[in-house]
Each structure stands twice: as C-alpha cells, then as structure tokens.
Enzyme design. Structure first.
Site, PDB file in Angstrom:
ATOM      1  N   GLY A  17      27.505 -38.400 -38.525  1.00 49.65           N
ATOM      2  CA  GLY A  17      27.996 -38.839 -40.439  1.00 49.65           C
ATOM      3  C   GLY A  17      26.666 -38.903 -40.308  1.00 49.65           C
ATOM      4  O   GLY A  17      25.833 -39.097 -40.125  1.00 49.65           O
ATOM      5  N   SER A  19      25.650 -39.581 -44.353  1.00 50.12           N
ATOM      6  CA  SER A  19      25.872 -40.314 -45.858  1.00 50.12           C
ATOM      7  C   SER A  19      25.038 -39.625 -46.684  1.00 50.12           C
ATOM      8  O   SER A  19      24.907 -40.192 -48.166  1.00 50.12           O
ATOM      9  CB  SER A  19      25.189 -41.543 -45.390  1.00 50.12           C
ATOM     10  OG  SER A  19      24.096 -41.918 -45.231  1.00 50.12           O
ATOM     11  N   GLY A  20      23.599 -39.283 -46.447  1.00 54.46           N
ATOM     12  CA  GLY A  20      23.015 -39.066 -47.252  1.00 54.46           C
ATOM     13  C   GLY A  20      21.888 -40.296 -47.952  1.00 54.46           C
ATOM     14  O   GLY A  20      21.403 -39.432 -48.723  1.00 54.46           O
ATOM     15  N   GLY A  21      21.888 -40.771 -46.368  1.00 52.90           N
ATOM     16  CA  GLY A  21      20.644 -41.951 -47.013  1.00 52.90           C
ATOM     17  C   GLY A  21      19.400 -41.429 -45.698  1.00 52.90           C
ATOM     18  O   GLY A  21      19.947 -40.782 -44.660  1.00 52.90           O
ATOM     19  N   VAL A  22      18.435 -42.559 -46.016  1.00 55.42           N
ATOM     20  CA  VAL A  22      17.893 -42.073 -44.965  1.00 55.42           C
ATOM     21  C   VAL A  22      17.687 -41.942 -43.373  1.00 55.42           C
ATOM     22  O   VAL A  22      17.859 -41.536 -42.554  1.00 55.42           O
ATOM     23  CB  VAL A  22      16.469 -43.176 -44.964  1.00 55.42           C
ATOM     24  CG1 VAL A  22      15.353 -43.546 -44.234  1.00 55.42           C
ATOM     25  CG2 VAL A  22      15.548 -43.274 -46.639  1.00 55.42           C
ATOM     26  N   ASP A  23      18.898 -42.706 -43.115  1.00 50.97           N
ATOM     27  CA  ASP A  23      18.722 -42.917 -41.550  1.00 50.97           C
ATOM     28  C   ASP A  23      19.799 -41.995 -41.039  1.00 50.97           C
ATOM     29  O   ASP A  23      19.601 -41.868 -39.422  1.00 50.97           O
ATOM     30  CB  ASP A  23      19.853 -44.048 -41.096  1.00 50.97           C
ATOM     31  CG  ASP A  23      19.122 -45.699 -41.699  1.00 50.97           C
ATOM     32  OD1 ASP A  23      17.762 -45.702 -41.535  1.00 50.97           O
ATOM     33  OD2 ASP A  23      19.364 -46.591 -41.749  1.00 50.97           O
ATOM     34  N   SER A  24      20.631 -41.584 -41.698  1.00 50.36           N
ATOM     35  CA  SER A  24      21.331 -40.212 -40.979  1.00 50.36           C
ATOM     36  C   SER A  24      20.800 -39.125 -41.066  1.00 50.36           C
ATOM     37  O   SER A  24      20.589 -37.870 -40.057  1.00 50.36           O
ATOM     38  CB  SER A  24      23.122 -40.309 -41.994  1.00 50.36           C
ATOM     39  OG  SER A  24      22.449 -40.527 -43.035  1.00 50.36           O
ATOM     40  N   CYS A 103      35.845 -51.932 -41.103  1.00 49.71           N
ATOM     41  CA  CYS A 103      35.304 -50.385 -41.783  1.00 49.71           C
ATOM     42  C   CYS A 103      35.295 -49.452 -39.940  1.00 49.71           C
ATOM     43  O   CYS A 103      35.872 -48.712 -40.575  1.00 49.71           O
ATOM     44  CB  CYS A 103      34.487 -49.990 -42.660  1.00 49.71           C
ATOM     45  SG  CYS A 103      34.565 -48.511 -43.021  1.00 49.71           S
ATOM     46  N   GLY A 127      23.974 -43.251 -37.835  1.00 50.66           N
ATOM     47  CA  GLY A 127      22.065 -43.463 -37.926  1.00 50.66           C
ATOM     48  C   GLY A 127      22.602 -44.724 -37.886  1.00 50.66           C
ATOM     49  O   GLY A 127      21.304 -45.595 -38.182  1.00 50.66           O
ATOM     50  N   CYS A 199      30.025 -51.238 -50.122  1.00 49.92           N
ATOM     51  CA  CYS A 199      29.751 -49.988 -50.392  1.00 49.92           C
ATOM     52  C   CYS A 199      31.103 -48.953 -51.970  1.00 49.92           C
ATOM     53  O   CYS A 199      30.937 -48.385 -53.102  1.00 49.92           O
ATOM     54  CB  CYS A 199      30.366 -49.231 -49.444  1.00 49.92           C
ATOM     55  SG  CYS A 199      31.555 -48.459 -48.653  1.00 49.92           S
TER      56      CYS A 199
END
Length: 359
Positions: A17, A19-24, A103, A127, A199
């Site tokens: 997955g 997301s477009g964030g740091v973690d993923s 979710c 992530g 979100c």
RNA sequence: UGGGGUGUAGCCAAGUGGUAAGGCACGGGACUUUGACUCCCGCAUUCGCAGGUUCAAAUCCUGCCAUCCCAG
C-alpha cells in the site's frame, strides 16, 4: 541504488500500500532491497480537493522512481459506503467512532488482500509501525520496536489469518530512519508532514462534515450530573465525551462532557473529578487468540496514550469484556477502542460501550 | 419613593493610591493516521459615565447613570 538479494532464489511477490507519504515510500524501498517483487497500490478513497490528487501523483512518482509497478485503485464508492457512512452512523447513534481502527480491517487491508489474491501476491505490506511475531499459538501483532512510532493500536482488529501474509517493513525503524530512506527515493515525499486528521475530512472540520451528512445542530441544554440545566449548547453533535474545552460557554471553571444524549439533545457536564472512571465495558471484543476468562493486562485508550494496568473479565463468547482499571483514569468515549497489551504483544481489544464513573 | 449592595474584557473574577492577576470563552500554532486530551502564543493603554484631589487613581471625593435586594 538497488542491491538485488542474491540468496533470494525466487522473487517473492508482494503488494504494498503506497499512500504517497513518507512511511509507505520508505517501505517500498526497504522491501525492494529485501528482494521482494513489489507492486504498489494506492487506494483512491476520496474525491474532494487538491490534496488527494497530489497524494496520488506523489505515489505514482515514487513508484516510478523505484521502478515498481503502480496501481491506482478507485475504491471511492466502497470507501464511502464502508467507512464514511458507518462513521456518520456511529455519530448519529451517539458514539465517537475511530474510523482508522475500523478502516484497516474492514476496508484498507481487505481491499489489498482482494487485489493481492488477484495478482497472485502471497504478501501484503503497509508502512505501519508494528511488528508480527510467531509462537506456538500462532501469530501475534506486536508494538513497533520504537514506542513513539507504534501504531499497533490501529491494527488490533486485523484477523490472525492475515498476519501470516502481512509485512511491516517499518516495524523496527524510527520515523527518522524512515524519513531518510524516503528522502533517498523521493525528496518531495520525505518533506511531507506527519500529521493527519481523519483522512476523508479534507479541509473542512468534523462538525461541518457531520452537519452536511444530516446531523442537524439544534440548541439544547447543558446539564450537571443532577440533571439541572446550567447552560445552552450549540447542538449535541458538536461535542464529544471527555471534551473539556471549546464548550462555547464559560462556567467559571473547567467542565468536562460526561455524557451526551443525542435523542434529547442534552449534554451532561461535570468536574474533572466526576470524569474519572474505574471500569468500562467493551463490546465487539476481538482477541488475538483465545484468552482466559480473567486476566491482567495493560490497556491503552489511545494510540499514543498511557499504558494502564487493568484486569479483564471476558464473557463466555469472548465478544464482550469488563475492564477494571487498577487506578481510576480519565474517561474515554463510547465508540472508542481500548486495546490490551502484554508487554509489546497485542492481546486484543474492543469498543468502549459503557463507562462507570466514580460515585 | 426611602434604605442597602453592585458596576473591571464575551462570561466569572482578583485587585482599596503606584501604573489592570487568574479561569472560562474566543483566535492562532504545536502534537497526532480517530474524536478528544495536552502544550505554546495572542486576547482591557483600560476599570459604568463625568468632574475633582494627588507626582501618581480601577482604587479617595462629588454628581449622574445602570442594576440588584429590602422596605407594606
């Protein structure tokens, strides 16, 4: 820079997955380095505003930089039905839901597993900062190695059968490490802020959102524990149990929302002492594995909340639990989750239904 | 009308001659994959109004206004 792991004879197909964030993004880099054959999926869950478009673009960009296939899955309708509507309905019923907790098992991981099966991926990853360990009983969810990062609270409802296939590459990483790894992949992603509210709220505020979804606001009474009116509120939906600021009215001292009766549009206020609870009831309890009918554990009422020593009494069917706090603690809110731990291990958790306040 | 009390920010409220505490509310920010909680910052050139005394007044004096209580 990709070092292909020589020992790994067959690539292990994995759906991540992204997301477009740091973690993923950091997860993607790590998994790739670990020799997984990574496919990334971004769940397109919401339609409002620029921010979400940018998120999808960032994810696509990162995937391209890493050279991994990227799928954008349009799940907006399902997300709305499954997550958003039940969120609104919970509020309507007087609960304060935690959408992320629901979710994850009911939507995010579910959708990912469906896709993973379609793609023939044995593994699924996100992530999240959490770990999975195995013992004789099977697999258990564990806290992340670094407590400040731990997100196991949000994952306690993941069924055990999924844990075998899930990978959390950030389970033993710190946020800083993840940020560095992400930065090496994609600067714009690493610059993202951590913070996130619900979100799907976009720019708007929660109350406006609820309002638009049919929860009308109507002036009503603030009452004390004796039921005597002590003020006027702007509509019971504007408040949540435990709230003690932004009540919109001065009472001379801090007052805390003890309970809310949406039906009668009444908000009960009390002092901070009134807001201490010694015991609560959980419904929709989920145990990681069958648990003894009575045991001691540590409980958390919030992802980064304090760990509170408790005793737990389970009903026969293990679907309800009575949790007693060794030391009285500040109230939670119906609809929120209480998660039980034994050290770093997640034992289970449930939804707060009733709280017993100090007399 | 007579007697007594009170008038300090949106609300509550310290402060009785030395240059406006605090709380709540409100605004902004931090924290945060939930609501909350928590933390930080801001928020009365001014003390019902008008005069007067004083080096200096929210604090003393005078008048007026407002409001509350008691008085049949």
């Amino acid at each position: 820079m990709m070092t292909k792991n020589k020992e790994t004879s067959q690539p292990k197909k994995l759906l991540l997955g992204l997301s477009g964030g740091v973690d993923s993004t950091a997860s993607a880099a790590l998994l790739k380095a670990q020799g997984f054959e990574v496919t990334a999926v971004t769940l397109d869950t919401w339609q409002e505003g620029e921010t979400d478009r940018q998120r999808l673009e960032r994810a696509a960009h990162s995937a391209a930089l890493l050279g991994i296939p990227h799928i954008i899955l349009d799940v907006r309708e399902a997300f709305y039905d499954k997550v958003v509507l039940s969120f609104v309905n919970d509020w309507r019923e007087g609960l304060t839901p935690n959408p992320c907790v629901m979710c994850n098992p009911d939507f995010k991981f579910k959708k990912m597993f469906e896709l993973a099966d379609k793609l023939g991926c044995p593994y699924v990853a996100t992530g999240h900062y959490a770990r999975i360990k195995q013992d004789d009983c099977g697999r258990w969810l564990y806290r992340a190695s670094h407590r400040p990062q731990d997100q196991s609270y949000f994952l306690y409802r993941l069924p055990e059968k999924w844990l075998e296939r899930i990978r959390f590459p950030l389970g033993d990483k710190t946020k800083e490490e993840a940020r560095h790894i992400a930065a090496a992949t994609s600067d714009p992603v690493a610059g993202q802020k951590d913070s996130q509210d619900i979100c799907f709220l976009g720019q708007g505020k929660l109350r406006d959102f609820l309002n638009q979804h049919g929860l009308e606001e109507q002036e009503g009474a603030f009452v004390n524990r004796a039921g005597e009116p002590i003020g006027t509120h702007q509509g019971s939906w504007r408040y949540t149990v435990g709230q003690r600021r932004h009540l919109g009215q001065a009472f001379g001292s801090r007052m805390t929302v003890l309970s809310i009766d949406h039906r009668q549009n009444i908000v009960v206020l009390g002092t901070e002492e009134d807001a201490q609870m010694a015991e609560l009831e959980l419904v929709d309890f989920i145990g990681s594995h069958p648990l003894p009918p009575f045991f001691e554990a540590e409980a958390q009422l919030r992802s980064q909340g304090k760990t509170l020593p408790v005793t737990v009494q389970l009903d026969d069917d293990q679907r309800r639990a009575t949790v007693r706090f060794i030391q009285a603690t500040r109230l939670s809110s119906p609809g929120q989750s209480l998660v039980l731990y034994e050290g770093d291990r997640v034992l289970g958790g449930g939804i707060v239904a009733k709280m017993r306040f100090n007399p």
